[in-house]
Design a protein around this motif. Structure first.
Motif, PDB file in Angstrom:
ATOM      1  N   ALA A  50       0.818  -1.222   0.000  1.00  0.00           N
ATOM      2  CA  ALA A  50       0.000   0.000   0.000  1.00  0.00           C
ATOM      3  C   ALA A  50       0.846   1.263   0.000  1.00  0.00           C
ATOM      4  O   ALA A  50       0.542   2.226  -0.700  1.00  0.00           O
ATOM      5  CB  ALA A  50      -0.933  -0.010   1.217  1.00  0.00           C
ATOM      6  N   SER A  51       1.926   1.295   0.763  1.00  0.00           N
ATOM      7  CA  SER A  51       2.692   2.544   0.904  1.00  0.00           C
ATOM      8  C   SER A  51       4.183   2.335   0.746  1.00  0.00           C
ATOM      9  O   SER A  51       4.975   3.151   1.197  1.00  0.00           O
ATOM     10  CB  SER A  51       2.423   3.149   2.290  1.00  0.00           C
ATOM     11  OG  SER A  51       2.808   2.247   3.322  1.00  0.00           O
ATOM     12  N   SER A  61      -1.722   5.547  -4.146  1.00  0.00           N
ATOM     13  CA  SER A  61      -2.797   4.996  -3.305  1.00  0.00           C
ATOM     14  C   SER A  61      -3.988   4.648  -4.183  1.00  0.00           C
ATOM     15  O   SER A  61      -4.730   5.512  -4.627  1.00  0.00           O
ATOM     16  CB  SER A  61      -3.196   6.027  -2.239  1.00  0.00           C
ATOM     17  OG  SER A  61      -4.231   5.522  -1.444  1.00  0.00           O
ATOM     18  N   ASP A  62      -4.120   3.382  -4.502  1.00  0.00           N
ATOM     19  CA  ASP A  62      -5.240   2.869  -5.307  1.00  0.00           C
ATOM     20  C   ASP A  62      -5.922   1.775  -4.494  1.00  0.00           C
ATOM     21  O   ASP A  62      -5.362   0.687  -4.299  1.00  0.00           O
ATOM     22  CB  ASP A  62      -4.729   2.317  -6.628  1.00  0.00           C
ATOM     23  CG  ASP A  62      -5.866   1.947  -7.578  1.00  0.00           C
ATOM     24  OD1 ASP A  62      -7.000   1.786  -7.088  1.00  0.00           O
ATOM     25  OD2 ASP A  62      -5.616   1.842  -8.782  1.00  0.00           O
ATOM     26  N   TYR A  63      -7.134   2.064  -4.008  1.00  0.00           N
ATOM     27  CA  TYR A  63      -7.795   1.140  -3.090  1.00  0.00           C
ATOM     28  C   TYR A  63      -8.034  -0.220  -3.746  1.00  0.00           C
ATOM     29  O   TYR A  63      -7.721  -1.262  -3.160  1.00  0.00           O
ATOM     30  CB  TYR A  63      -9.120   1.733  -2.630  1.00  0.00           C
ATOM     31  CG  TYR A  63      -9.942   0.786  -1.789  1.00  0.00           C
ATOM     32  CD1 TYR A  63      -9.641   0.566  -0.438  1.00  0.00           C
ATOM     33  CD2 TYR A  63     -11.009   0.086  -2.347  1.00  0.00           C
ATOM     34  CE1 TYR A  63     -10.384  -0.316   0.318  1.00  0.00           C
ATOM     35  CE2 TYR A  63     -11.761  -0.801  -1.594  1.00  0.00           C
ATOM     36  CZ  TYR A  63     -11.440  -0.983  -0.255  1.00  0.00           C
ATOM     37  OH  TYR A  63     -12.175  -1.867   0.486  1.00  0.00           O
ATOM     38  N   PHE A  64      -8.580  -0.223  -4.957  1.00  0.00           N
ATOM     39  CA  PHE A  64      -8.923  -1.481  -5.591  1.00  0.00           C
ATOM     40  C   PHE A  64      -7.671  -2.273  -5.962  1.00  0.00           C
ATOM     41  O   PHE A  64      -7.631  -3.490  -5.802  1.00  0.00           O
ATOM     42  CB  PHE A  64      -9.769  -1.211  -6.840  1.00  0.00           C
ATOM     43  CG  PHE A  64     -11.114  -0.619  -6.536  1.00  0.00           C
ATOM     44  CD1 PHE A  64     -12.131  -1.417  -6.043  1.00  0.00           C
ATOM     45  CD2 PHE A  64     -11.356   0.727  -6.717  1.00  0.00           C
ATOM     46  CE1 PHE A  64     -13.373  -0.887  -5.747  1.00  0.00           C
ATOM     47  CE2 PHE A  64     -12.586   1.274  -6.422  1.00  0.00           C
ATOM     48  CZ  PHE A  64     -13.596   0.463  -5.936  1.00  0.00           C
ATOM     49  N   ARG A  65      -6.637  -1.573  -6.436  1.00  0.00           N
ATOM     50  CA  ARG A  65      -5.404  -2.282  -6.780  1.00  0.00           C
ATOM     51  C   ARG A  65      -4.744  -2.854  -5.537  1.00  0.00           C
ATOM     52  O   ARG A  65      -4.263  -3.989  -5.540  1.00  0.00           O
ATOM     53  CB  ARG A  65      -4.463  -1.313  -7.496  1.00  0.00           C
ATOM     54  CG  ARG A  65      -3.185  -1.962  -7.993  1.00  0.00           C
ATOM     55  CD  ARG A  65      -2.363  -0.975  -8.784  1.00  0.00           C
ATOM     56  NE  ARG A  65      -1.134  -1.580  -9.292  1.00  0.00           N
ATOM     57  CZ  ARG A  65      -0.232  -0.936 -10.020  1.00  0.00           C
ATOM     58  NH1 ARG A  65      -0.438   0.334 -10.335  1.00  0.00           N
ATOM     59  NH2 ARG A  65       0.857  -1.541 -10.433  1.00  0.00           N
ATOM     60  N   THR A  66      -4.738  -2.064  -4.460  1.00  0.00           N
ATOM     61  CA  THR A  66      -4.150  -2.540  -3.209  1.00  0.00           C
ATOM     62  C   THR A  66      -4.940  -3.713  -2.658  1.00  0.00           C
ATOM     63  O   THR A  66      -4.364  -4.710  -2.211  1.00  0.00           O
ATOM     64  CB  THR A  66      -4.109  -1.392  -2.187  1.00  0.00           C
ATOM     65  OG1 THR A  66      -3.346  -0.306  -2.729  1.00  0.00           O
ATOM     66  CG2 THR A  66      -3.479  -1.850  -0.890  1.00  0.00           C
ATOM     67  N   SER A  67      -6.253  -3.589  -2.676  1.00  0.00           N
ATOM     68  CA  SER A  67      -7.089  -4.682  -2.178  1.00  0.00           C
ATOM     69  C   SER A  67      -6.887  -5.946  -2.992  1.00  0.00           C
ATOM     70  O   SER A  67      -6.817  -7.053  -2.441  1.00  0.00           O
ATOM     71  CB  SER A  67      -8.563  -4.260  -2.215  1.00  0.00           C
ATOM     72  OG  SER A  67      -9.399  -5.296  -1.781  1.00  0.00           O
ATOM     73  N   SER A 175      -5.821  -1.458   7.833  1.00  0.00           N
ATOM     74  CA  SER A 175      -5.536  -0.972   6.477  1.00  0.00           C
ATOM     75  C   SER A 175      -4.042  -0.761   6.275  1.00  0.00           C
ATOM     76  O   SER A 175      -3.624   0.054   5.439  1.00  0.00           O
ATOM     77  CB  SER A 175      -6.284   0.344   6.225  1.00  0.00           C
ATOM     78  OG  SER A 175      -7.676   0.164   6.334  1.00  0.00           O
ATOM     79  N   ASP A 177       0.177  -2.179   5.846  1.00  0.00           N
ATOM     80  CA  ASP A 177       0.937  -3.043   4.951  1.00  0.00           C
ATOM     81  C   ASP A 177       1.329  -4.352   5.612  1.00  0.00           C
ATOM     82  O   ASP A 177       2.138  -5.103   5.063  1.00  0.00           O
ATOM     83  CB  ASP A 177       2.219  -2.320   4.494  1.00  0.00           C
ATOM     84  CG  ASP A 177       1.934  -1.278   3.445  1.00  0.00           C
ATOM     85  OD1 ASP A 177       0.920  -1.425   2.755  1.00  0.00           O
ATOM     86  OD2 ASP A 177       2.700  -0.312   3.329  1.00  0.00           O
TER      87      ASP A 177
END
Length: 717
Positions: A50-51, A61-67, A175, A177
């Protein structure tokens, strides 16, 4: 059901509500007395998804990509391949032990492992190093689906099976890493070792998976880039050979120069042609003026030779001037030399003319010398322009040949250049993609290097079993099940269980009730005083007194004597005899002489002045009236209680119904009200004008509070 009814139902069955939970809790407590201890451990891994930092800077910061990335990582941890490999590595580490190591497993676990695998198989799988043992175990387990290791991996074994490794719980911490892996087993050392091996396996698989993706792409772009470079080199070599074979240095500059020189040449030709035409015309005019007198002079051999030499000099001068401009060479010395020779030749011509001058005047009187000078001038101009035209004509032919040669070369050169440009662009695009893929591979090497923040620890204390929770859950479940069953049965119960329900279903008023296990007042006890005291404060006595009071109230309201009350029921065994006995005893004890009449065959005690038996069949057959039925009768009887047979099951004397003052319909509280009962009541009302009221028998204490107030409560009030 109202809340009061629910509470009443639960209190009625309090023993069952207490017994079942206690039985279930006690059973669970007994059967879980040998519950194994449980040890838990955990490990934390930093992913940087995530970071984290990459070659391109901080990750966006891409929520869907990170998820999606975390889902892939967690799915890889929980995959069957990871669990199988971790189980094989765990077994290999235990096979490699020569003696007990408490940091790897306990003695019980070691003995259990040796019992699972034969000694020969353990020796076959054990290698000189741990890596060799791991390879042997993995290869043997995947060899076929019938060997011992394959069956062990796919069994319910609590240590070495895929099912046991599936208990590793992997979750993302909020949320962040970070990913946490947790496991709970019966052996503390195996718990830590399983977590460590699972982490090792999935980290290697994750890195291999990510790297293999970019490696395949890089190989593709490398091959395609080499092919594109070869095509580019071939196209450039073709371009070089084409320029060399066609003497092309710069096609576009050359064609531009040729076009410019052509236009310049055409302009000069037009200009010189005009000058040449003018010179010829002037020369013809001079020849005409000279007429025949100068012909001999102009046609002399010496003068012709000099004119021819002058023409050749002028042609050479024209060539030198034209080539000097086109070839951009310095031809000034040669041109000057030729011009000097031409001037000398012109001077020679003039000298020849002067030497051969014979006549001084022309026909018109113009001096011949002036005409000769004019002739020489025009002759020189004509000769010079003629020479220039001849040279320019040859150059025009050469320009046209060169023009026709260069014109088709342009299209071929354009095709070659287009091929080079397309090949070059393809090569640059592939080379750029190759560089991007290599950068992505390097970035994957950086981002797939997951860090173990907190390695798994060796738990020193067990978590405590689930015994108490199971006992509490069993007791609560038993209580809930019994309560739910009772409530369900209560909701589905259609019986006349309490006065309010009986009145609502039958439409008849309820006069009174009797308990489920009534006390028979006429039975003697060994301790009359004590029995009387118990009855006075019992629910049964309160119910009997209430019923007697209700009947006495009806008796006192009717002045005629005796008061006749008929006791009936639709079916047998619904409490008619008990009701008559209770009323007779209560009324006689209260000072109201009461006669009780029972059908023959009824066990109501010995016959006397206040207790008699009659034959329903004879009464029906002979249509007895009340006087005949009670003959002889005690003189002081004020209340007559007649028990009739069941309305729906036997023959009863209908002739007695008109003389009844009150009809008591006894109904069991445990039965339901049916249409046949309703029809029997309708027939009964048709036969008598007396009011019909219900006496509900077999009513539980908790179902009678809406009609009966116990004596002890009333006294307190």
């Amino acid at each position: 059901m109202s809340p009061t009814d629910i509470l009443r139902l639960l209190l009625k069955n309090w023993k069952l509500l207490l017994a079942v939970p206690l039985a279930l809790g006690g059973s669970l407590f007994y059967f879980t007395r040998h519950e194994a201890k449980s040890y838990a451990s955990e490990t934390t891994i930093y992913t940087g998804i995530a970071s984290g930092y990459s070659l391109t800077g901080n990750s966006e910061s891409d929520y869907f990509r990170t998820s999606n990335a975390f889902d892939n990582l967690l799915s890889l941890i929980k995959s069957r391949e990871t669990k199988e490999q971790a189980a094989c590595y765990l077994l290999a580490s235990h096979l490699q032990l020569k003696e007990l190591d408490a940091t790897q497993l306990s003695w019980a676990s070691l003995s259990r492992m040796r019992a699972l695998l034969p000694a020969a198989l353990r020796r076959q799988l054990t290698g000189p190093t741990l890596a060799a043992t791991q390879r042997n175990v993995t290869a043997y387990a995947s060899a076929n689906d019938t060997n011992e290791l394959y069956r062990l991996l796919n069994s319910h074994d609590p240590v070495y099976s895929v099912e046991a490794l599936g208990k590793v719980n992997a979750t993302r911490i909020n949320s962040s890493d970070l990913i946490k892996l947790e496991l709970e087993t019966e052996d503390a050392a195996i718990c830590r070792a399983t977590l460590a091996l699972t982490t090792q396996v999935f980290l290697a698989e994750y890195r291999s998976l990510r790297m293999s993706q970019t490696a395949a792409v890089i190989r593709y772009y490398e091959v395609e880039s080499e092919k594109a470079l070869k095509r580019l080199n071939d196209a450039e070599e073709k371009f070089l050979v084409f320029n060399r074979d066609n003497n092309i240095i710069n096609y576009y500059e050359q064609t531009k120069y040729i076009a410019g020189e052509r236009e310049y040449l055409y302009s000069d030709i037009n200009k010189i042609e005009m000058q040449y035409a003018g010179a010829l015309a002037s020369l013809a005019a001079v020849d005409k003026k000279l007429a025949g007198r100068g012909a001999s002079l102009l046609s002399s051999a010496e003068l012709l030779r000099q004119r021819k030499h002058l023409e050749s000099l002028n042609t050479e001068i024209a060539n030198q001037q034209l080539f000097a401009r086109q070839q951009e060479t310095d031809a000034a010395p040669r041109t000057q030399q030729l011009q000097v020779q031409a001037a000398e030749t012109v001077l020679a011509i003039r000298t020849t003319l002067n030497d051969h001058y014979a006549q001084l005047n022309s026909v018109e009187g113009i001096p011949s010398k002036g005409l000769l000078d004019e002739w020489v001038k025009n002759m020189l101009e004509a000769t010079e322009n003629k020479a220039k035209l001849e040279v320019m004509g040859r150059r025009k032919g050469e320009f046209m040949a060169e023009y026709h040669k260069m014109a088709p070369l342009g299209a071929m050169l354009k095709r070659i250049e287009r091929e080079i440009d397309l090949t070059q662009k393809t090569y640059f695009a592939l080379f750029t993609s190759l560089n991007d893929s290599k950068a992505s591979q390097q970035n994957n090497e950086l981002t797939t290097n997951l860090k173990i923040v907190a390695p798994p620890f060796l738990p020193s204390q067990d978590k405590g079993g689930k015994r108490l929770m199971l006992v509490a859950g069993g007791a609560f479940g038993g209580f809930f099940f019994v309560a739910a069953t009772l409530l369900g049965m209560g909701l589905l119960d259609k019986s006349l269980r309490m006065p309010a329900v009986a009145q609502a279903q039958t439409g008849l008023p309820v006069l009174g009730l009797l308990p489920a296990h009534p006390t028979h007042p006429f039975k003697k006890t060994k301790k009359p005083a004590q029995a009387s005291k118990l009855r006075d404060h019992s629910y049964e006595h309160a119910a009997a007194e209430h019923l007697a009071r209700q009947v006495l109230r009806r008796v006192s309201a009717v002045p005629a004597r005796p008061f006749v009350a008929g006791v009936l029921s639709p079916l047998r065994q619904e409490g008619k005899t008990t009701v008559v006995q209770s009323l007779a005893h209560s009324c006689n004890a209260g000072g109201l002489p009461t006669l009780a009449l029972y059908p023959e065959g009824t066990d109501a005690g010995p016959a006397n002045d206040y207790t008699r038996y009659y034959s329903p069949a004879q009464a029906t057959l002979h249509r007895w009236n009340l006087a005949e039925l009670t003959q002889p009768r005690a003189a002081d009887v004020q209340l007559v209680l007649i028990e009739f047979p069941a309305l729906l099951e036997a023959t009863y004397p209908v002739t007695l119904f008109p003389e009844l003052s009150l009809v008591l319909l006894t109904l069991k509280a445990s039965r339901s009200w049916k249409p046949t009962d309703q029809q029997a009541v309708a027939d009964l009302r048709a036969a008598t004008a007396a009011p019909v009221e219900i006496v509900l028998c077999g009513v539980a204490r908790y179902d009678s509070t809406d009609l009966i107030i116990p004596i002890e409560k009333s006294k307190t009030a």
